[in-house]
Scaffold this active site. Structure first.
Site, PDB file in Angstrom:
ATOM      1  N   ASP A  33      12.320  65.004  22.584  1.00  0.00           N
ATOM      2  CA  ASP A  33      11.740  64.702  23.588  1.00  0.00           C
ATOM      3  C   ASP A  33      12.335  63.938  24.705  1.00  0.00           C
ATOM      4  O   ASP A  33      13.499  63.347  24.327  1.00  0.00           O
ATOM      5  CB  ASP A  33      10.508  63.954  23.378  1.00  0.00           C
ATOM      6  CG  ASP A  33       9.286  63.888  24.447  1.00  0.00           C
ATOM      7  OD1 ASP A  33       9.791  64.059  25.738  1.00  0.00           O
ATOM      8  OD2 ASP A  33       8.145  63.580  24.276  1.00  0.00           O
TER       9      ASP A  33
HETATM   10  C1  BGC Z   1       6.979  64.398  27.660  1.00  0.00           C
HETATM   11  C2  BGC Z   1       7.202  65.827  27.085  1.00  0.00           C
HETATM   12  C3  BGC Z   1       7.878  66.526  28.487  1.00  0.00           C
HETATM   13  C4  BGC Z   1       9.130  65.809  28.900  1.00  0.00           C
HETATM   14  C5  BGC Z   1      10.050  66.424  30.167  1.00  0.00           C
HETATM   15  C6  BGC Z   1       8.328  63.563  28.023  1.00  0.00           C
HETATM   16  O1  BGC Z   1       8.073  62.196  28.569  1.00  0.00           O
HETATM   17  O2  BGC Z   1       6.668  63.547  26.229  1.00  0.00           O
HETATM   18  O3  BGC Z   1       5.989  66.422  27.090  1.00  0.00           O
HETATM   19  O4  BGC Z   1       8.100  67.854  28.125  1.00  0.00           O
HETATM   20  O5  BGC Z   1       8.998  64.203  29.215  1.00  0.00           O
HETATM   21  O6  BGC Z   1       9.247  66.109  31.249  1.00  0.00           O
END
Ligand code: BGC
Length: 752
Positions: free
Chosen positions: A269
């Site tokens: 993530d």
């Molecule tokens: C989120 C993800 C997301 C990623 C990219 C993160 O903060 O938890 O779900 O895909 O950011 O935007």
């Protein structure tokens, strides 16, 4: 060698001619570019040509959403996008700010809660296919979605991005979504693996959960996605067993890549990586979104400072670590590239096509749940004048909520949807309450002016006054995508409706007998007024076609057939989370040395175990406001006697069927649910668990027999001591019904 090649080409031409086929030129480039070769051969060939530096470059980001390919070999970059409800607008190379494109306004699809509420795996396949087409058109290789974290608390701000409280339902729905996306040569990246069930302190919560609960409740949907062929998975922010989940030996190496044999890519993530050594050894393949330790964000070489960039190379060069892990990571990333941008299929995708809007509208309408309809208030009939009240009737909901926020090409509001569907009807609007008048996320704005000067009391008085002379009052409220509502990064603070909405609904209920309340949310909410409201509809964030989908159901153009994918408890206190140790966690001894200073890591224990959602309410005999699996229709369905294919089974395989008849006067679909109970179990088991369902379309008077297949898996619990699924011999009951609380028949069989 050259001569030999010439000779063999000549032979091929001669052979082809003699068969009457046009000559096919033999591929004379490197094997990794030969699209006729099996994928693994291409991967190995590419890998054999790469330097260590090139392999390391594959494993970390080079911009907010991309990683480098291998420019020297013509192997393209990997481009990711959020996910999971539409294709996110383009941001600057190294910033979250908008790139300012004019060609990136997408189709916004319904939230995954709506998809789950449709209980229709074929719609999940349609959803995956169309969103995958949008991703492919926009030249994205990885779609950051779908999300399948289990609904553990109604306060979780991201429940709207997930598929509800039941592992079987989520497992059935996630697979076609993944396969639909990937049919476009776009990798689905299933998230957030695992135990990421809250937004409060999501970066620093260490979850303690027993193995049985982990395997029975929190892992099945991820496992189903992997078995369904998912090409990527995203590690979550939180910790498990004291290790961050983006580099977690237990979750990634032992379970995902070990037990399940996952051959795809583990993507972190954004900002979920904390340690180079663990990132090397504990199962991570690609690092994204790291805050670069000690460097200015946005510095040109910041990406080289990622945990898996220069620090990784240094360790290899100094001989501190070998290249076994690196080869494994590179192999997986190459596999992903050959499955997506370098696939022989050369899909092109489609963007904002009429078919995509039609799919969004259909999925939205099929997900809407009719919760109450006393006196058949709905569908709307014989109306001359309708009063619509509530901010959510007009507020654009595609903007906001965190990373799933979208820049939609269009969004039909509920009010506009109703006006379009009922052209001859006078539709007046009153605001009723002021929620969040803002409308911006990461530089994408709705452009709506929702400013309001009237006081709360005045807004109610105006709505009540406007109800005079109306044939219907339709209240459209609920939550929204603002912080502490349904949004990433912060959980809800209250179970009740915000912004004084209860008072507005009470006032309208006291004024008008034909009140329809539409709750738009991704979570259950308290409804203290429920007995005073004749008609109640659970709507969701439905994206571009929100207003069309809702109007379709309210007018009866579509007969509602959605069923709740999670329980609505009467009050938070009724639920399983009783202590701060359970939620949101309490500060423990561990510290996270973050860029904001040392933060105590919260320790959280899932001591409710497997008793999540209806498993909890049923075991405690607490009647919910609305149970899991519940939803009404404009018609009625009668269930006949359920039957099993055999009274005794030795391997657990039994089919269970039940005839279902549409006993009303309009056509409609019913979700027939099959729950298994194990009354003779030697261990504590839930009262019953969903193990099969099917959605069946029935014309008035029509009867169809619905059959589901049970297997040994449907009868098993996870025995942590043996680390195995166990089905114990004895009697099993199958409870067949229209919801978890509306069982119409039971049939039993024996496992020998
Ligand atoms: C989120 C993800 C997301 C990623 C990219 C993160 O903060 O938890 O779900 O895909 O950011 O935007």
């Amino acid at each position: 060698m050259k001569n030999l090649n010439l000779a063999s080409s000549a032979l091929l031409v001669a052979l082809a001619l003699s068969c009457g086929q046009p000559a096919k030129k033999a591929f004379d480039g490197p094997a990794y570019l030969d699209e006729s070769l099996p994928l693994e051969e291409r991967v190995e060939d590419a890998l054999s040509r790469m330097t260590t530096e090139e392999k390391v470059a594959l494993t970390h980001a080079q911009s907010k959403f991309s990683s480098a390919g291998v420019p020297r070999l013509g192997i393209p970059e990997v481009w990711c996008t959020d996910g999971p409800h539409g294709i996110r607008a383009e941001v600057l190379w190294d910033e979250w700010d908008q790139a300012g494109w004019t060609s990136d306004s997408c189709t916004a699809f319904p939230a995954l809660t709506a998809l789950a509420a449709s209980w229709d795996p074929s719609l999940a396949g349609l959803y995956g296919t169309v969103i995958g087409e949008e991703a492919r058109y926009r030249k994205k290789d990885v779609l950051l979605g779908p999300g399948v974290n289990i609904y553990r608390s109604p306060l979780n701000g991201r429940n709207f991005e997930y598929m509800g409280e039941d592992p079987f339902l989520a497992s059935r729905m996630v697979v076609p979504y993944v396969q639909g996306v990937q049919s476009n040569n776009v990798a689905a990246c299933v998230k957030h693996y695992a135990l990421n069930n809250q937004e409060t302190a999501r970066f620093f919560t260490n979850v303690t959960v027993d193995d049985r609960t982990l395997y029975e409740i929190y892992l099945p949907a991820f496992k189903a996605a992997v078995e369904g062929g998912a090409w990527a998975i995203m590690g979550s922010y939180n910790l498990y067993k004291g290790q961050w989940n983006c580099h977690n030996q237990y979750l990634l190496n032992d379970i995902l890549k070990g037990e399940w044999g996952f051959d795809g890519v583990v993507i972190s993530d954004w900002g979920g990586v904390h340690d180079t050594d663990q990132a090397i050894t504990n199962g991570l393949d690609m690092e994204f979104g790291s805050w670069t330790n000690g460097l200015t964000m946005g510095m040109t070489n910041a990406y080289d400072s990622y945990f898996l960039a220069a620090p990784y190379l240094d360790r290899i060069r100094s001989g501190k670590v070998g290249v076994t892990e690196l080869d494994d990571k590179a192999r997986r990333i190459l596999r992903l590239i050959f499955r997506t941008s370098m696939s022989p299929e050369h899909k092109r995708g489609k963007f904002t096509s009429p078919e995509h809007y039609a799919a969004a509208r259909k999925i939205g309408a099929e997900g809407i749940v009719l919760l109450k309809n006393e006196g058949d208030v709905l569908p709307i009939k014989d109306a001359r004048k309708i009063l619509v009240v509530g901010e959510n009737a007009v507020k654009m909901m595609t903007v906001g909520g965190g990373s799933s926020s979208l820049k939609a090409q269009h969004e039909v509001s509920p009010l506009d949807g109703l006006r379009e569907a009922l052209p001859g009807v006078e539709i007046v609007y009153e605001r009723g309450y002021v929620g969040d008048a803002g409308g911006e996320y990461n530089g994408v704005t709705t452009g709506q002016d929702l400013s309001e000067k009237r006081s709360a009391a005045q807004l109610i008085a105006d709505a009540v006054k406007a109800a005079q002379g109306a044939d219907y009052v339709i209240y459209i409220g609920g939550l929204n995508k603002s912080d502490h509502q349904d949004a990433e990064g912060a959980d809800r603070e209250l179970y009740g409706l915000p912004y004084g909405q209860d008072a507005v609904i009470e006032a309208l209920a006291a004024t008008h007998p034909k009140l329809v309340v539409v709750n738009i949310s991704g979570n259950a909410v308290a409804m203290p007024w429920v007995s005073r409201v004749p008609a109640l509809v659970q709507d969701w964030y439905l994206g571009s076609e929100a207003g069309h989908s809702l109007a379709d159901v309210l007018t009866g153009a579509v007969n509602p057939s959605g069923k709740l994918p999670f329980t609505f408890p009467v009050a938070m206190e009724d639920g399983p989370l009783k202590t701060a140790e359970q939620y949101p966690g309490v500060p423990g001894d561990r510290k996270w040395e973050s860029s904001f200073g040392a933060v105590p890591i919260l320790e959280e224990t899932y001591s409710e175990g497997i008793y999540v959602g209806y498993r909890w309410y049923e075991s405690k005999q607490i009647a919910p406001l609305f149970p899991f699996g519940y939803g009404l229709s404009y018609t009625t369905f009668a269930y006949g006697e359920p039957k099993v294919s055999k009274a005794v089974t030795t391997d657990g395989s039994v089919s269970v069927s039940v005839p279902v008849t549409n006993t009303g006067s309009v056509a409609g679909a019913e979700v027939v649910q099959f729950y298994v109970a194990d009354p003779e179990a030697s261990v504590d088991r839930p009262v019953k668990e969903l193990k099969g369902f099917d959605k069946v379309w029935l014309e008035p008077g029509e009867t169809k027999t619905v059959t589901v297949q049970l297997t040994r898996e449907s009868l098993s619990f996870f025995d942590a001591a043996r680390h195995a699924w166990v089905a114990e011999p004895g009697r099993f009951d199958v409870l067949v019904g229209a919801s978890s609380a509306d069982i119409r028949g039971t049939v039993s069989f024996e496992l020998k």
